[in-house]
Enzyme design. Structure first.
Site, PDB file in Angstrom:
ATOM      1  N   ALA A 176      42.493 -84.763  -0.282  1.00 32.02           N
ATOM      2  CA  ALA A 176      43.496 -85.666  -0.856  1.00 32.02           C
ATOM      3  C   ALA A 176      44.870 -85.510  -0.198  1.00 32.02           C
ATOM      4  CB  ALA A 176      43.607 -85.427  -2.360  1.00 32.02           C
ATOM      5  N   GLU A 217      40.601 -84.092  12.940  1.00 32.51           N
ATOM      6  CA  GLU A 217      40.588 -84.495  11.525  1.00 32.51           C
ATOM      7  C   GLU A 217      39.147 -84.832  11.144  1.00 32.51           C
ATOM      8  OE1 GLU A 217      42.726 -88.176  10.954  1.00 32.51           O
ATOM      9  OE2 GLU A 217      42.185 -88.300   8.832  1.00 32.51           O
ATOM     10  N   ARG A 253      37.769 -97.261   2.251  1.00 35.54           N
ATOM     11  CA  ARG A 253      37.696 -97.094   0.794  1.00 35.54           C
ATOM     12  C   ARG A 253      38.944 -97.694   0.132  1.00 35.54           C
ATOM     13  NH1 ARG A 253      36.191 -91.036  -0.411  1.00 35.54           N
ATOM     14  NH2 ARG A 253      36.201 -91.897  -2.539  1.00 35.54           N
ATOM     15  N   PRO A 281      41.808 -79.534  -1.019  1.00 41.40           N
ATOM     16  CA  PRO A 281      41.487 -79.499  -2.446  1.00 41.40           C
ATOM     17  C   PRO A 281      40.197 -80.222  -2.828  1.00 41.40           C
ATOM     18  CG  PRO A 281      43.385 -80.899  -2.020  1.00 41.40           C
ATOM     19  CD  PRO A 281      43.118 -80.150  -0.755  1.00 41.40           C
ATOM     20  N   ASN A 282      39.505 -79.608  -3.755  1.00 45.58           N
ATOM     21  CA  ASN A 282      38.262 -80.130  -4.361  1.00 45.58           C
ATOM     22  C   ASN A 282      37.050 -80.044  -3.447  1.00 45.58           C
ATOM     23  OD1 ASN A 282      39.344 -80.908  -6.953  1.00 45.58           O
ATOM     24  ND2 ASN A 282      40.443 -82.514  -5.869  1.00 45.58           N
ATOM     25  N   TYR A 286      30.275 -88.243  -0.557  1.00 42.17           N
ATOM     26  CA  TYR A 286      30.409 -86.882  -0.020  1.00 42.17           C
ATOM     27  C   TYR A 286      29.079 -86.179   0.252  1.00 42.17           C
ATOM     28  CZ  TYR A 286      35.089 -87.890  -1.793  1.00 42.17           C
ATOM     29  OH  TYR A 286      36.308 -88.475  -2.031  1.00 42.17           O
ATOM     30  N   HIS A 295      36.461 -86.050   7.837  1.00 40.15           N
ATOM     31  CA  HIS A 295      36.212 -86.494   6.456  1.00 40.15           C
ATOM     32  C   HIS A 295      34.727 -86.751   6.281  1.00 40.15           C
ATOM     33  CE1 HIS A 295      40.485 -87.016   5.780  1.00 40.15           C
ATOM     34  NE2 HIS A 295      40.532 -87.605   6.956  1.00 40.15           N
ATOM     35  N   ASN A 317      39.842 -80.817   7.264  1.00 37.88           N
ATOM     36  CA  ASN A 317      39.649 -81.886   6.287  1.00 37.88           C
ATOM     37  C   ASN A 317      40.692 -81.640   5.203  1.00 37.88           C
ATOM     38  OD1 ASN A 317      38.973 -83.683   4.336  1.00 37.88           O
ATOM     39  ND2 ASN A 317      36.765 -83.232   4.351  1.00 37.88           N
ATOM     40  N   ARG A 330      30.642 -83.599  -6.547  1.00 37.85           N
ATOM     41  CA  ARG A 330      31.470 -84.787  -6.322  1.00 37.85           C
ATOM     42  C   ARG A 330      30.557 -85.985  -6.027  1.00 37.85           C
ATOM     43  NH1 ARG A 330      36.635 -83.676  -2.714  1.00 37.85           N
ATOM     44  NH2 ARG A 330      37.186 -85.641  -3.762  1.00 37.85           N
TER      45      ARG A 330
END
Ligand code: DQA
Length: 143
Positions: free
Chosen positions: A77, A98, A107, A10-11, A23, A100, A74, A18
């Site tokens: 969220a 994985e 974070r 998502p997003n 990002y 990101h 990825n 963003r």
């Protein structure tokens, strides 16, 4: 040629809008172009983005049923919330990486909760778009 599924959660369809400090400034299409370049026709790549948890689970199930040889994901969220994506990934026996863009482990505390880390082979994070190209380069070495 091996088939690799690249999933973005998502997003991530909104990249470019963003926060750039986390990002970067590229759109998802621009990142996918970089992945295609790094891949250099080594794998057959299938790009999939969804804002819906169940759709991502169904796509991972396609891999479990034999459509793909490896997964780069990825989960965005959903990384921090999704038992369903954890359980789907757990069934897939091929390499699972994985990815990101940001340093998820450095974070907010809620981003350190991670439901995919223990069902993936390796994590590439914190390098913005280069996290994805590093994952493809790694996969080329092991597949
Ligand atoms: C992300 C990190 C997640 O915490 C966040 O929810 C995202 C993107 C990343 O690529 O850095 O949407 O997965």
């Amino acid at each position: 040629m091996k088939n690799v599924l690249i999933i973005n959660g998502p997003n991530l369809n909104m990249l470019g809008k963003r926060p750039k400090e986390h990002y970067g400034s590229l759109t998802l299409d621009e990142i996918n172009e970089l992945i295609i370049k790094e891949n250099n026709n080594y794998f057959n790549l299938d790009f999939y983005q969804s804002n819906y948890e169940g759709d991502i689970v169904t796509k991972i199930q396609d891999a479990v049923l034999g459509k793909y040889d490896a997964i780069i994901i990825n989960p965005a969220a959903y990384t921090h919330t999704s038992v369903a994506i954890h359980d789907a990934l757990e069934m897939f026996n091929g390499p699972k990486l994985e990815v990101h863009l940001s340093h998820v482990d450095e974070r907010e505390a809620f981003r350190r909760i991670n439901f995919v880390r223990d069902v993936t082979l390796k994590c590439f994070s914190g390098e913005k778009e280069a996290s994805y190209t590093q994952a493809i380069a790694y996969l080329k070495n092991i597949l």
